[in-house]
Write a protein that holds these residues in place. Structure first.
Motif, PDB file in Angstrom:
ATOM      1  N   ALA A   1       0.833  -1.200   0.000  1.00 37.68           N
ATOM      2  CA  ALA A   1       0.000   0.000   0.000  1.00 37.68           C
ATOM      3  C   ALA A   1       0.869   1.251   0.000  1.00 37.68           C
ATOM      4  N   GLY A   2       0.445   2.250  -0.761  1.00 41.53           N
ATOM      5  CA  GLY A   2       1.233   3.481  -0.822  1.00 41.53           C
ATOM      6  C   GLY A   2       0.462   4.598  -1.490  1.00 41.53           C
ATOM      7  N   ARG A   3       1.203   5.540  -2.100  1.00 46.29           N
ATOM      8  CA  ARG A   3       0.621   6.718  -2.722  1.00 46.29           C
ATOM      9  C   ARG A   3       0.793   6.683  -4.235  1.00 46.29           C
ATOM     10  N   ILE A   4      -0.103   7.393  -4.911  1.00 48.06           N
ATOM     11  CA  ILE A   4       0.068   7.726  -6.318  1.00 48.06           C
ATOM     12  C   ILE A   4       0.216   9.239  -6.390  1.00 48.06           C
ATOM     13  N   ASP A   5       1.364   9.719  -6.820  1.00 51.79           N
ATOM     14  CA  ASP A   5       1.585  11.158  -6.911  1.00 51.79           C
ATOM     15  C   ASP A   5       0.557  11.780  -7.847  1.00 51.79           C
ATOM     16  N   GLY A   6      -0.030  12.885  -7.424  1.00 55.40           N
ATOM     17  CA  GLY A   6      -1.073  13.543  -8.191  1.00 55.40           C
ATOM     18  C   GLY A   6      -2.466  13.200  -7.717  1.00 55.40           C
ATOM     19  N   ARG A   7      -2.579  12.188  -6.849  1.00 55.47           N
ATOM     20  CA  ARG A   7      -3.878  11.774  -6.342  1.00 55.47           C
ATOM     21  C   ARG A   7      -3.801  11.547  -4.838  1.00 55.47           C
ATOM     22  N   SER A   8      -4.855  11.919  -4.143  1.00 48.73           N
ATOM     23  CA  SER A   8      -4.878  11.729  -2.696  1.00 48.73           C
ATOM     24  C   SER A   8      -5.313  10.315  -2.349  1.00 48.73           C
ATOM     25  N   VAL A  31      -4.935   6.412  -0.278  1.00 51.49           N
ATOM     26  CA  VAL A  31      -3.989   5.293  -0.177  1.00 51.49           C
ATOM     27  C   VAL A  31      -4.391   4.231  -1.190  1.00 51.49           C
ATOM     28  N   TRP A  32      -3.380   3.702  -1.883  1.00 52.80           N
ATOM     29  CA  TRP A  32      -3.591   2.862  -3.054  1.00 52.80           C
ATOM     30  C   TRP A  32      -2.827   1.543  -2.945  1.00 52.80           C
ATOM     31  N   VAL A  33      -3.318   0.565  -3.690  1.00 52.35           N
ATOM     32  CA  VAL A  33      -2.617  -0.702  -3.872  1.00 52.35           C
ATOM     33  C   VAL A  33      -2.245  -0.786  -5.351  1.00 52.35           C
ATOM     34  N   PRO A  34      -0.982  -1.028  -5.682  1.00 55.23           N
ATOM     35  CA  PRO A  34      -0.572  -1.016  -7.090  1.00 55.23           C
ATOM     36  C   PRO A  34      -1.118  -2.193  -7.886  1.00 55.23           C
ATOM     37  N   ALA A  35      -1.314  -1.951  -9.182  1.00 54.57           N
ATOM     38  CA  ALA A  35      -1.798  -2.999 -10.073  1.00 54.57           C
ATOM     39  C   ALA A  35      -0.884  -4.209 -10.065  1.00 54.57           C
ATOM     40  N   ALA A  36       0.398  -3.977  -9.831  1.00 48.92           N
ATOM     41  CA  ALA A  36       1.363  -5.078  -9.831  1.00 48.92           C
ATOM     42  C   ALA A  36       1.153  -6.055  -8.687  1.00 48.92           C
ATOM     43  N   THR A  37       0.415  -5.632  -7.662  1.00 52.90           N
ATOM     44  CA  THR A  37       0.134  -6.509  -6.527  1.00 52.90           C
ATOM     45  C   THR A  37      -1.139  -7.298  -6.786  1.00 52.90           C
ATOM     46  N   LYS A  64      -7.819   1.982  -5.096  1.00 53.00           N
ATOM     47  CA  LYS A  64      -7.857   2.847  -3.914  1.00 53.00           C
ATOM     48  C   LYS A  64      -8.522   2.102  -2.769  1.00 53.00           C
ATOM     49  N   VAL A  65      -7.828   2.009  -1.644  1.00 51.77           N
ATOM     50  CA  VAL A  65      -8.384   1.339  -0.474  1.00 51.77           C
ATOM     51  C   VAL A  65      -8.853   2.341   0.572  1.00 51.77           C
ATOM     52  N   ALA A  66      -8.381   3.580   0.491  1.00 51.66           N
ATOM     53  CA  ALA A  66      -8.787   4.605   1.455  1.00 51.66           C
ATOM     54  C   ALA A  66      -8.832   5.957   0.765  1.00 51.66           C
ATOM     55  N   ALA A  67      -9.842   6.755   1.084  1.00 51.45           N
ATOM     56  CA  ALA A  67     -10.030   8.082   0.499  1.00 51.45           C
ATOM     57  C   ALA A  67      -9.898   9.149   1.573  1.00 51.45           C
ATOM     58  N   LEU A  68      -9.510  10.355   1.137  1.00 59.15           N
ATOM     59  CA  LEU A  68      -9.367  11.495   2.032  1.00 59.15           C
ATOM     60  C   LEU A  68     -10.234  12.649   1.535  1.00 59.15           C
ATOM     61  N   GLY A  69     -10.821  13.379   2.455  1.00 57.46           N
ATOM     62  CA  GLY A  69     -11.556  14.594   2.131  1.00 57.46           C
ATOM     63  C   GLY A  69     -11.567  15.490   3.344  1.00 57.46           C
ATOM     64  N   ILE A  70     -10.985  16.684   3.238  1.00 63.50           N
ATOM     65  CA  ILE A  70     -10.846  17.529   4.429  1.00 63.50           C
ATOM     66  C   ILE A  70     -11.339  18.951   4.179  1.00 63.50           C
ATOM     67  N   ALA A 120      -8.706   3.865 -12.796  1.00 62.98           N
ATOM     68  CA  ALA A 120      -8.299   3.027 -11.662  1.00 62.98           C
ATOM     69  C   ALA A 120      -9.571   2.582 -10.951  1.00 62.98           C
ATOM     70  N   ASP A 121      -9.428   1.774  -9.916  1.00 60.13           N
ATOM     71  CA  ASP A 121     -10.598   1.198  -9.250  1.00 60.13           C
ATOM     72  C   ASP A 121     -10.519   1.373  -7.738  1.00 60.13           C
TER      73      ASP A 121
END
Length: 264
Positions: A142-149, A151-157, A170-176, A209-210
């Motif tokens: 799990a990590g980040r995709i630059d340009g998007r808020s 937390v993500w899991v890469p397609a390679a996983t 995307k496994v987690a979303a942010l909105g503040i 992405a999904d």
């Protein structure tokens, strides 16, 4: 979601320093299932009192009944069909539209930030906390995709469940929102919720992405109750500077909010 922000400068505070204005303990409240509008009202009341120091910092932990929430950059094409039987609530946070529902752990930190307020650093600390919690639960990539808020899991996983997407997920979303130096809204972590409702919107304005859940990625039931202590511990440490923001980016992608006007 937040409107994507990059940091062409170092954070205002050293990485190992608290971003909170107070050193008092944070009041963590587990609230169970709460209607979205009711939770928003509770947040607003707490935030107003926090701004005048009538209350201390608070983190609300809860789940919502099925609801779409449309941020300030939501576009008409993002929206569900008007006949779809899930309510849509327009909200005063950044980003576009997303879905909340049972099986998804939601955290709303009501935190007075130290001055000068550093929105980018706050967002990065929230992401770091989620990454820490998700990795401890077993999703090591799990990590980040630059340009998007978020937390993500890469397609390679490869996900443990065959029905999971093979694209970036995307496994987690942010909105503040930050008003008078106090944070509102926060994050949602998909644990064992359905993904069916996402197919009726353009989630976060992203169509290349999904979305996924902890359960799909790990191939076992992962509940909000299981993730709650991991997330709270990581959030408190990230805000305090004990969990230092690190580079967990595995890719980059277009910002889904760039150049968009705010909805009226």
């Amino acid at each position: 979601m937040v409107e994507t922000m990059t940091a062409p400068r170092d954070p205002f505070f050293p990485a190992d320093q608290s971003i909170r204005a107070s050193s008092a303990p944070v009041d963590v409240r587990a609230m169970g299932l709460v209607d979205y509008q009711k939770a928003w009202e509770i947040q607003a009341e707490l935030a107003a009192k926090r701004a005048t120091d009538e209350v201390g910092d608070t983190i609300l932990l809860l789940e919502h009944p099925s609801t779409f929430t449309a941020g300030k950059r939501t576009q008409p094409e993002d929206m569900p069909d008007p006949s779809y039987p899930v309510p849509v609530v327009g909200v005063d946070r950044g980003g576009r539209i997303t879905w909340h529902g049972e099986g998804q752990l939601v955290a709303y930190p009501i935190i007075k930030l130290a001055e000068p307020v550093d929105v980018v650093d706050y967002v990065r600390r929230l992401e770091e906390a989620i990454i820490e919690a998700v990795r401890k639960a077993g999703i090591d990539t799990a990590g980040r995709i630059d340009g998007r808020s978020g937390v993500w899991v890469p397609a390679a996983t490869r996900a443990a469940s065959p029905e999971a997407s093979t694209r970036d997920r995307k496994v987690a979303a942010l909105g503040i929102r930050i008003t008078r130096g106090v944070t509102m809204h926060g994050l949602s972590l998909n644990c064992n919720n359905t993904l069916d409702h996402y197919s009726h919107i353009v989630a976060c304005g992203i169509d290349d992405a999904d979305v996924t859940t902890m359960t799909l990625e790990l191939g076992r039931q992962v509940t909000p109750a299981e993730m709650e202590p991991l997330l709270v511990d990581a959030l408190l440490r990230a805000l305090a500077g004990e969990l230092v923001v690190a580079n967990h980016s595995f890719g980059s992608a277009p910002d889904p909010t760039k150049g968009l006007k705010k909805r009226s």
